[in-house]
Every structure is written in C-alpha cells, then in structure tokens.
Design an enzyme around this catalytic site. Structure first.
Site, PDB file in Angstrom:
ATOM      1  N   TRP A  59     -10.333 -19.075  21.914  1.00 18.25           N
ATOM      2  CA  TRP A  59     -10.826 -19.924  20.833  1.00 18.25           C
ATOM      3  C   TRP A  59     -12.269 -19.616  20.471  1.00 18.25           C
ATOM      4  O   TRP A  59     -12.649 -19.669  19.300  1.00 18.25           O
ATOM      5  CB  TRP A  59     -10.617 -21.394  21.180  1.00 18.25           C
ATOM      6  CG  TRP A  59      -9.159 -21.733  21.168  1.00 18.25           C
ATOM      7  CD1 TRP A  59      -8.360 -21.975  22.233  1.00 18.25           C
ATOM      8  CD2 TRP A  59      -8.308 -21.783  20.014  1.00 18.25           C
ATOM      9  NE1 TRP A  59      -7.064 -22.195  21.822  1.00 18.25           N
ATOM     10  CE2 TRP A  59      -7.002 -22.081  20.462  1.00 18.25           C
ATOM     11  CE3 TRP A  59      -8.526 -21.604  18.642  1.00 18.25           C
ATOM     12  CZ2 TRP A  59      -5.920 -22.211  19.593  1.00 18.25           C
ATOM     13  CZ3 TRP A  59      -7.442 -21.740  17.768  1.00 18.25           C
ATOM     14  CH2 TRP A  59      -6.163 -22.034  18.245  1.00 18.25           C
TER      15      TRP A  59
ATOM     16  N   ASP B  95     -17.216 -26.936  20.317  1.00 14.51           N
ATOM     17  CA  ASP B  95     -15.807 -27.135  19.981  1.00 14.51           C
ATOM     18  C   ASP B  95     -15.169 -27.814  21.184  1.00 14.51           C
ATOM     19  O   ASP B  95     -14.965 -27.200  22.230  1.00 14.51           O
ATOM     20  CB  ASP B  95     -15.137 -25.785  19.705  1.00 14.51           C
ATOM     21  CG  ASP B  95     -13.628 -25.905  19.471  1.00 14.51           C
ATOM     22  OD1 ASP B  95     -13.101 -27.037  19.491  1.00 14.51           O
ATOM     23  OD2 ASP B  95     -12.978 -24.856  19.276  1.00 14.51           O
TER      24      ASP B  95
ATOM     25  N   LYS C 152      -4.851 -33.173  20.724  1.00 14.81           N
ATOM     26  CA  LYS C 152      -4.715 -32.985  22.160  1.00 14.81           C
ATOM     27  C   LYS C 152      -5.097 -34.258  22.920  1.00 14.81           C
ATOM     28  O   LYS C 152      -4.369 -34.697  23.793  1.00 14.81           O
ATOM     29  CB  LYS C 152      -5.568 -31.797  22.611  1.00 14.81           C
ATOM     30  CG  LYS C 152      -5.189 -30.487  21.917  1.00 14.81           C
ATOM     31  CD  LYS C 152      -6.128 -29.360  22.269  1.00 14.81           C
ATOM     32  CE  LYS C 152      -5.896 -28.130  21.420  1.00 14.81           C
ATOM     33  NZ  LYS C 152      -4.620 -27.461  21.672  1.00 14.81           N
TER      34      LYS C 152
END
Length: 362
Positions: A103, A173, A197
């Site tokens: 990511w 993030d 999530k």
C-alpha cells in the site's frame, strides 16, 4: 438465524452483529421519518444531524484537537493517494514516503504522477517483513510531508510508534488500523482511512486533517479533488455516501459502548495473541511472515512449509465456516484479518482449528 461465518476477510470486513441488527431495525424507517436513511435528502436536518454527530463521536473517541477537520469523502484511500500530492505537494517541494509494502508502494506511485518524490526509508530489502527503524528515516530538506502506512494489510506489519517530523507534516494512511488503538492525532498533519476494515462498510473514506494544511487548495485542480471544497461544505458539497456514514455512526457508538479505543486495543491484543501463540508454539509447522517486533494486530500473515498444505488448510477451513484465510495473491500464504469487529470467539475457533490441523498434518 443461521450460524454466522468466522469472518477473517481483509476488507470489506466483519461488522458487529449488534450493529448490523440495529441497522436492520432502522432500515426502512429511520428515526420515525417513514423512510430509510438511503432515501433521505442529504440536505435534510435529519441527515445533517447524522453527519455532525458522526464527526463528534470520532472527535471524542480519538481525542481530535479542535484545529483539525473531520471529512467524509469517497473514492477510498486509493483516491487519497492522488489527492494528497495534488493538494499538498507544490513545485519545488518533495513528497517523502516510507516504503513498507504494497500500500505504501501504491501511494508513492500516485504521487510520482503529480510531483517530485523521495523514499525516506524502506524495508524492501527484507521483502517488507518489517517496519524500517525510525532512526533510519531521512526526510529531504524540501519535504512537503512525510507519508507512512501505519499498517500493511498484505504483509501484516504495523508501526508501533511514529516518526517525529518537526515542521514537516506527517501523513498517515490508517485504513487498516484506525481506531484499533489510541493515537496522538496532534503528531499528524493528516490521517486518512477507508472505512471498510475498522470503521464501517465500504463507500466512505475518513480524513482527519489539520486546518492550516487545507485552508486553500490549488485552484488548478478539479473541485471535487480539493480538500477546501469539502472543508467549506462540511463534507456535503455533493451527495455523500449517506448509508455508509450512518453505519460509521453506529460503529463509533459500538466502540464507545465497549469502553473506547484503549479498551478496544486490549481486546485486539487478546484476540491476536491466541493466533500468534499458536504459530509460535507450532515448532515451525506455522511460520509467521512479519518480524515479531513489527507484527500487526490487524492482519496476521503466516505460511505452512508446503503450498499443498496451505491449499488444504484453506479448503478445510472453509468447510468449517472460516472465511478469508487465503493470503493476498501478491504474496501468497495465509492471512487472518482480526479487525475491531472480529469476535474473540472467532479467533479462539481459528486457534483451535490451526492446532487440530497441525496434529493431523504435522
């Protein structure tokens, strides 16, 4: 009701049964309005109340300082990968990134399309099985910001503490570990996270940003991609993902009811310890991918010594009601995502299944 699955999906992920049931009860008639919140105008007083209350709940739970804005945007963290450099990376400045895995790499690739970038530290030499030592992070002189991915969902690593960046804004993030543990928001210029999530369903992206960073976005970028557009309109510039925001509201109240973020952190540690202990005590039958010091409490990544056994593990686990244990296609292996809403009972059941699988195949 039929038996609920043991849901270890990496995202969209498990939601608490009580939250789903509350949403079910209110699905066709929200607050006596005679309609679902999905049918309601986002300009209505009732929806604005949900919008404002959800911001307030997040502020309270995360102890967000008053000089930060809370935004509800769309497009996932992937859109933030581009919005951040578009808004915060002017000519002559450098976007600095800590490379920790899949990511972080995606975020860096988007920034490269916008402006000048630099890698401030990387664990690529170790196949991203650890977080770089904070002392190795080198922030360029002309850095506009330093970007970190707090938890790598695919590799299963997590920052246990964050770099001190001085006057350079730290951007995090936190898509896969937001609200899973207390965080000093004032250490960051911006925190962002896809909700799917730990915070709710897919469709809404949370941005927590210091006001001075987004007072004026560059006039050269599209209106919808400017942070100041959403700040000035309280996240209601265009039609928001209203049902997703409403479910985030219910999730935040659920966290509140569990005792807040510190209590959730301890619950998460208790859950993941069951599985990590099974891995560590397996005599090498199971092998964790991430270095012990940098193991994630959200995504447990591990291998078995042959791919044939890994495939058998996935097949048998699915027959036993487990979902989502196959590792990401880019790294293979096995992965159990143990986000806030995954019950302790599910983790206990997985640990028991793992021990039984080893007894039969060790």
């Amino acid at each position: 009701m039929t038996k609920r699955a043991y849901n270890f999906n990496a995202g969209p992920a498990a939601l608490p049964l009580e939250v789903l049931q509350q949403a079910q009860e209110q699905f066709v008639d929200y607050a006596g309005a005679g309609m679902s919140i999905m049918e309601m105008s986002h300009r209505s007083a009732l929806y604005e109340q949900v919008n404002d209350e959800t911001q307030s709940l997040l502020r309270e739970l995360y102890q967000i300082p008053s000089n930060y804005k809370v935004l509800f945007l769309q497009g996932g963290a992937s859109t933030q990968f581009a919005m951040i450099p578009m808004n915060l990376l002017p000519a002559g400045k450098v976007g600095a990134y800590v490379m920790t895995g899949s990511w972080a790499d995606k975020a860096l690739k988007e920034a490269k399309l916008i402006g000048e970038t630099a890698i401030a530290a990387s664990s690529e030499a170790f196949k991203f099985n650890r977080i770089p030592d904070l002392s190795t992070i080198e922030i360029p002189d002309q850095a506009a910001y330093l970007h970190v991915t707090s938890n790598e969902t695919i590799e299963g690593t997590q920052f246990k503490s964050f770099p001190v960046t001085g006057d350079v804004p730290l951007i995090g993030d936190m898509s896969s570990d937001i609200l899973s543990r207390p965080v000093d928001v004032s250490q960051f210029g911006m925190i962002y996270a896809g909700a799917q999530k730990n915070l709710g369903p897919s469709g809404v992206t949370i941005v927590i940003v210091r006001e001075d960073l987004v007072q004026e976005s560059p006039k050269t970028i599209p209106t919808m991609l400017r942070y100041d557009t959403h700040v000035k309109n309280n996240s209601l510039y265009n039609t928001p993902p209203s049902f997703s925001v409403y479910l985030v509201n219910l999730m935040l109240k659920w966290v509140q009811g569990k005792g807040g973020v510190a209590a959730i952190e301890q619950y998460n540690r208790d859950k993941t310890q069951l599985i990590y202990q099974t891995i560590d005590q397996s005599g090498g039958f199971y092998k964790g991918f991430a270095e012990t010091a940098d193991r994630s409490t959200m995504n447990i990544t591990f291998r078995i010594h042959t791919e044939e056994l890994e495939k058998q593990f996935v097949k048998e686990s699915e027959q036993q009601g487990f979902v989502g244990l196959k590792g990401h296609r880019s790294v293979g292996g096995l992965r159990a995502s143990t986000y806030n809403a995954v019950p302790l009972e599910s983790c206990k059941a997985l640990a028991d299944f793992m021990a039984d699988f080893q007894r039969r195949n060790g």
